[in-house]
Design a protein around this motif. Structure first.
Motif, PDB file in Angstrom:
ATOM      1  N   ASP A  94       1.061  -0.940   0.415  1.00 42.81           N
ATOM      2  CA  ASP A  94       0.380  -0.136  -0.393  1.00 42.81           C
ATOM      3  C   ASP A  94       0.656   1.210  -0.078  1.00 42.81           C
ATOM      4  O   ASP A  94       0.486   1.914   0.530  1.00 42.81           O
ATOM      5  CB  ASP A  94      -0.877  -0.200   1.274  1.00 42.81           C
ATOM      6  CG  ASP A  94      -1.897  -0.942   1.082  1.00 42.81           C
ATOM      7  OD1 ASP A  94      -2.469  -1.512  -0.018  1.00 42.81           O
ATOM      8  OD2 ASP A  94      -2.384  -1.289   2.153  1.00 42.81           O
ATOM      9  N   SER A 111      -2.704   3.990  -4.304  1.00 36.03           N
ATOM     10  CA  SER A 111      -3.790   2.072  -3.596  1.00 36.03           C
ATOM     11  C   SER A 111      -4.018   1.956  -5.150  1.00 36.03           C
ATOM     12  O   SER A 111      -4.048   3.021  -5.923  1.00 36.03           O
ATOM     13  CB  SER A 111      -5.155   2.691  -2.933  1.00 36.03           C
ATOM     14  OG  SER A 111      -5.514   4.002  -3.758  1.00 36.03           O
ATOM     15  N   ALA A 115      -8.703   0.163  -6.613  1.00 32.59           N
ATOM     16  CA  ALA A 115      -9.492   0.576  -5.586  1.00 32.59           C
ATOM     17  C   ALA A 115     -11.390   0.860  -5.469  1.00 32.59           C
ATOM     18  O   ALA A 115     -11.364   2.156  -5.706  1.00 32.59           O
ATOM     19  CB  ALA A 115      -8.549   0.828  -4.773  1.00 32.59           C
TER      20      ALA A 115
END
Length: 132
Positions: A94, A111, A115
């Motif tokens: 991440d 992300s 996402a």
């Protein structure tokens, strides 16, 4: 079962199984030990970071393709993929890792483009925390 058909998994551990991350971690550790201790020409690796089955490696630019070949030769049913730093950045888990002149690094949140950016209330998955 999916769409009225029953399927049987013949290889590996099912995704989502509680034991999956443990098995992945064990296999990755064995792969790293075997790969890093064997070979006719030493690999020029500055550092390795591992999180379950994700690796972050800093390698000499001349060894990039060789590293992928060596990892993919570890087992016929395990094939690795690779992302190469672009414009001084690389996504890992991440994080987006940024490399600056002089070798310093800093990170920002990352992300994937797919996402949803939805957040779940932690009580949704904790029945004992819900009001009765």
């Amino acid at each position: 079962m999916y769409g009225g058909n029953t399927y049987s998994q013949l290889e590996g551990v099912a995704m989502g199984s509680p034991i999956s991350p443990i098995v992945a971690d064990i296999v990755m550790q064995k792969a790293l030990q075997q790969i890093l201790t064997t070979g006719e020409r030493p690999l020029r690796i500055d550092f390795i970071r591992k999180y379950v089955d994700d690796l972050l490696l800093a390698v000499h630019k001349d060894d990039v393709c060789r590293i992928l070949e060596i990892f993919n030769a570890f087992h016929t049913r395990i094939q690795f993929t690779m992302e190469i730093e672009e414009q001084g950045t690389l996504a890992y888990l991440d994080l987006r890792i940024h490399r600056m002149e002089g070798g310093q690094m800093y990170t920002t949140w990352y992300s994937k483009p797919c996402a949803s950016h939805r957040m779940l209330n932690y009580t949704n998955l904790a029945p004992d925390m819900q009001q009765k």
